[in-house]
Scaffold this active site. Structure first.
Site, mmCIF file in Angstrom:
data_model
loop_
_atom_site.group_PDB
_atom_site.id
_atom_site.type_symbol
_atom_site.label_atom_id
_atom_site.label_comp_id
_atom_site.label_asym_id
_atom_site.label_seq_id
_atom_site.Cartn_x
_atom_site.Cartn_y
_atom_site.Cartn_z
ATOM 1 N N PRO A 9 0.791 -1.228 0.000
ATOM 2 C CA PRO A 9 0.000 0.000 0.000
ATOM 3 C C PRO A 9 0.829 1.286 0.000
ATOM 4 O O PRO A 9 1.845 1.372 0.677
ATOM 5 C CB PRO A 9 -0.815 -0.097 1.298
ATOM 6 C CG PRO A 9 -0.139 -1.133 2.126
ATOM 7 C CD PRO A 9 0.512 -2.073 1.157
ATOM 8 N N ASN A 10 0.359 2.212 -0.785
ATOM 9 C CA ASN A 10 0.882 3.580 -0.904
ATOM 10 C C ASN A 10 2.199 3.668 -1.676
ATOM 11 O O ASN A 10 2.690 4.766 -1.946
ATOM 12 C CB ASN A 10 1.045 4.245 0.482
ATOM 13 C CG ASN A 10 -0.264 4.303 1.229
ATOM 14 O OD1 ASN A 10 -1.236 4.807 0.681
ATOM 15 N ND2 ASN A 10 -0.329 3.764 2.433
ATOM 16 N N ARG A 17 5.160 10.724 -2.701
ATOM 17 C CA ARG A 17 4.791 10.496 -1.299
ATOM 18 C C ARG A 17 5.971 10.817 -0.385
ATOM 19 O O ARG A 17 7.032 10.181 -0.509
ATOM 20 C CB ARG A 17 4.432 9.020 -1.173
ATOM 21 C CG ARG A 17 4.211 8.549 0.210
ATOM 22 C CD ARG A 17 4.209 7.030 0.269
ATOM 23 N NE ARG A 17 3.899 6.615 1.615
ATOM 24 C CZ ARG A 17 4.126 5.416 2.091
ATOM 25 N NH1 ARG A 17 4.671 4.481 1.338
ATOM 26 N NH2 ARG A 17 3.829 5.135 3.328
ATOM 27 N N TYR A 22 11.016 8.834 1.340
ATOM 28 C CA TYR A 22 10.993 7.749 0.349
ATOM 29 C C TYR A 22 11.670 8.092 -0.975
ATOM 30 O O TYR A 22 11.728 7.245 -1.870
ATOM 31 C CB TYR A 22 9.547 7.322 0.092
ATOM 32 C CG TYR A 22 8.851 6.809 1.342
ATOM 33 C CD1 TYR A 22 9.295 5.645 1.973
ATOM 34 C CD2 TYR A 22 7.771 7.480 1.911
ATOM 35 C CE1 TYR A 22 8.681 5.168 3.121
ATOM 36 C CE2 TYR A 22 7.148 7.010 3.054
ATOM 37 C CZ TYR A 22 7.611 5.858 3.655
ATOM 38 O OH TYR A 22 7.003 5.390 4.799
ATOM 39 N N ASN A 71 8.046 -5.489 -0.470
ATOM 40 C CA ASN A 71 7.875 -4.332 0.404
ATOM 41 C C ASN A 71 6.387 -4.261 0.724
ATOM 42 O O ASN A 71 5.581 -3.817 -0.098
ATOM 43 C CB ASN A 71 8.347 -3.044 -0.273
ATOM 44 C CG ASN A 71 8.296 -1.864 0.685
ATOM 45 O OD1 ASN A 71 7.672 -1.940 1.745
ATOM 46 N ND2 ASN A 71 8.941 -0.767 0.314
ATOM 47 N N ALA A 74 2.910 -0.620 5.106
ATOM 48 C CA ALA A 74 2.414 -0.645 6.491
ATOM 49 C C ALA A 74 1.893 -2.027 6.908
ATOM 50 O O ALA A 74 1.859 -2.341 8.104
ATOM 51 C CB ALA A 74 1.323 0.404 6.670
ATOM 52 N N HIS A 77 3.765 -4.253 9.427
ATOM 53 C CA HIS A 77 3.659 -4.098 10.882
ATOM 54 C C HIS A 77 2.318 -4.583 11.435
ATOM 55 O O HIS A 77 2.128 -4.596 12.638
ATOM 56 C CB HIS A 77 3.848 -2.619 11.261
ATOM 57 C CG HIS A 77 4.928 -1.947 10.477
ATOM 58 N ND1 HIS A 77 6.259 -2.298 10.584
ATOM 59 C CD2 HIS A 77 4.895 -0.944 9.541
ATOM 60 C CE1 HIS A 77 6.980 -1.547 9.764
ATOM 61 N NE2 HIS A 77 6.175 -0.723 9.126
ATOM 62 N N ASP A 84 1.150 -15.232 7.348
ATOM 63 C CA ASP A 84 0.719 -16.617 7.140
ATOM 64 C C ASP A 84 0.888 -17.033 5.674
ATOM 65 O O ASP A 84 1.254 -18.180 5.388
ATOM 66 C CB ASP A 84 -0.754 -16.794 7.545
ATOM 67 C CG ASP A 84 -0.940 -16.840 9.057
ATOM 68 O OD1 ASP A 84 0.066 -16.924 9.794
ATOM 69 O OD2 ASP A 84 -2.105 -16.790 9.507
ATOM 70 N N GLU A 95 12.424 -9.394 2.490
ATOM 71 C CA GLU A 95 11.657 -8.202 2.907
ATOM 72 C C GLU A 95 12.496 -6.958 2.615
ATOM 73 O O GLU A 95 13.682 -6.934 2.948
ATOM 74 C CB GLU A 95 11.398 -8.316 4.417
ATOM 75 C CG GLU A 95 10.735 -7.104 5.027
ATOM 76 C CD GLU A 95 10.592 -7.227 6.563
ATOM 77 O OE1 GLU A 95 11.031 -8.242 7.147
ATOM 78 O OE2 GLU A 95 10.048 -6.280 7.145
ATOM 79 N N HIS A 97 12.554 -2.464 2.648
ATOM 80 C CA HIS A 97 11.966 -1.162 2.962
ATOM 81 C C HIS A 97 12.876 -0.072 2.429
ATOM 82 O O HIS A 97 14.107 -0.195 2.512
ATOM 83 C CB HIS A 97 11.788 -0.987 4.474
ATOM 84 C CG HIS A 97 10.897 -2.028 5.058
ATOM 85 N ND1 HIS A 97 9.531 -2.001 4.903
ATOM 86 C CD2 HIS A 97 11.173 -3.158 5.748
ATOM 87 C CE1 HIS A 97 9.007 -3.064 5.486
ATOM 88 N NE2 HIS A 97 9.981 -3.784 6.000
ATOM 89 N N SER A 99 12.847 3.110 3.623
ATOM 90 C CA SER A 99 13.310 3.868 4.785
ATOM 91 C C SER A 99 13.935 2.913 5.800
ATOM 92 O O SER A 99 13.698 1.702 5.749
ATOM 93 C CB SER A 99 12.135 4.614 5.425
ATOM 94 O OG SER A 99 11.168 3.689 5.911
ATOM 95 N N ARG A 104 12.753 4.818 12.798
ATOM 96 C CA ARG A 104 11.496 5.575 12.738
ATOM 97 C C ARG A 104 10.636 5.294 13.976
ATOM 98 O O ARG A 104 11.144 4.816 14.980
ATOM 99 C CB ARG A 104 10.777 5.247 11.427
ATOM 100 C CG ARG A 104 11.632 5.635 10.200
ATOM 101 C CD ARG A 104 10.912 5.424 8.903
ATOM 102 N NE ARG A 104 9.717 6.267 8.802
ATOM 103 C CZ ARG A 104 8.769 6.094 7.885
ATOM 104 N NH1 ARG A 104 8.877 5.115 6.995
ATOM 105 N NH2 ARG A 104 7.717 6.889 7.854
ATOM 106 N N ARG A 108 6.888 0.993 13.767
ATOM 107 C CA ARG A 108 7.509 0.464 12.542
ATOM 108 C C ARG A 108 8.691 -0.460 12.841
ATOM 109 O O ARG A 108 9.295 -1.014 11.935
ATOM 110 C CB ARG A 108 7.975 1.610 11.640
ATOM 111 C CG ARG A 108 6.869 2.481 11.129
ATOM 112 C CD ARG A 108 7.383 3.544 10.182
ATOM 113 N NE ARG A 108 6.489 4.673 10.133
ATOM 114 C CZ ARG A 108 5.426 4.763 9.327
ATOM 115 N NH1 ARG A 108 5.139 3.802 8.483
ATOM 116 N NH2 ARG A 108 4.649 5.831 9.357
HETATM 117 C C1 DQA Z 1 7.997 1.204 4.122
HETATM 118 C C2 DQA Z 1 8.031 1.424 5.650
HETATM 119 C C3 DQA Z 1 6.668 1.224 6.271
HETATM 120 O O1 DQA Z 1 6.718 1.454 7.663
HETATM 121 C C4 DQA Z 1 5.673 2.189 5.672
HETATM 122 O O2 DQA Z 1 4.388 1.955 6.182
HETATM 123 C C5 DQA Z 1 5.668 2.143 4.179
HETATM 124 C C6 DQA Z 1 6.933 2.070 3.472
HETATM 125 C C7 DQA Z 1 9.338 1.535 3.476
HETATM 126 O O3 DQA Z 1 9.549 1.113 2.348
HETATM 127 O O4 DQA Z 1 10.170 2.238 4.058
HETATM 128 O O5 DQA Z 1 4.635 2.273 3.541
HETATM 129 O O6 DQA Z 1 7.725 -0.157 3.888
#
Ligand code: DQA
Length: 148
Positions: A9-10, A17, A22, A71, A74, A77, A84, A95, A97, A99, A104, A108
């Site tokens: 998401p996002n 953003r 980011y 990635n 959110a 978390h 699962d 995994e 990220h 950031s 943070r 997170r």
């Molecule tokens: C993220 C870190 C997450 O905490 C956050 O909710 C994101 C982006 C990152 O790529 O740094 O949406 O996954």
């Protein structure tokens, strides 16, 4: 090797953003560079803002692909369902990220998906994806005749 990069998401808003956190580039702008850097990989990309769609995609590729770079945004978390799904599949998942989540807010710091991944790369902005792909590069079958 067939590898799927999944953004949650996002992350469709990358570049627009919170650029201070980011970065200023979209993933679509970055993806061709990644493909060029790993010419031996078939690199596919999927993004969704919906938890169920992410889970469906993990099920779809998780028994046949060589790797997943995830990635989960959110959902990292919060989503036991995503954790699962990763536990259920065979495909190794890294995994990532953009950031440095450890630096943070405390919420997170906890990853629910981390225990079902090979490892985690965090804090290198878009370069986190390239670093993750180097892990899969190391798994490639050795050239015939190459002695280790
Ligand atoms: C993220 C870190 C997450 O905490 C956050 O909710 C994101 C982006 C990152 O790529 O740094 O949406 O996954």
């Amino acid at each position: 090797m067939q590898i799927l990069i999944i953004n949650g998401p996002n992350l469709n808003l990358l570049g627009r953003r919170e650029p201070g956190i980011y970065g200023t580039r979209s993933f679509d702008e970055y993806l061709p560079e990644l493909r060029e850097a790993f010419p031996d990989f078939t690199l596919e990309y999927f993004q969704s803002n919906h938890e169920g769609e992410l889970i469906d995609k993990i099920h779809e590729v998780g028994f046949t692909y060589h790797g997943i770079v995830l990635n989960a945004g959110a959902y990292t978390h919060t989503s036991l369902a995503l954790a699962d799904a990763l536990a259920a599949i065979n495909t190794p998942t890294v995994e990532v990220h953009l950031s440095n989540v450890a630096a943070r807010e405390e919420i997170r710091h906890k990853s629910l998906i981390g225990k079902n991944c090979i490892g985690s790369i965090s804090g290198f902005k878009l370069d986190s994806y390239r670093l993750a792909l180097h892990y899969f590069e190391g798994l490639r079958p050795k050239r015939v005749g190459f002695k280790v």
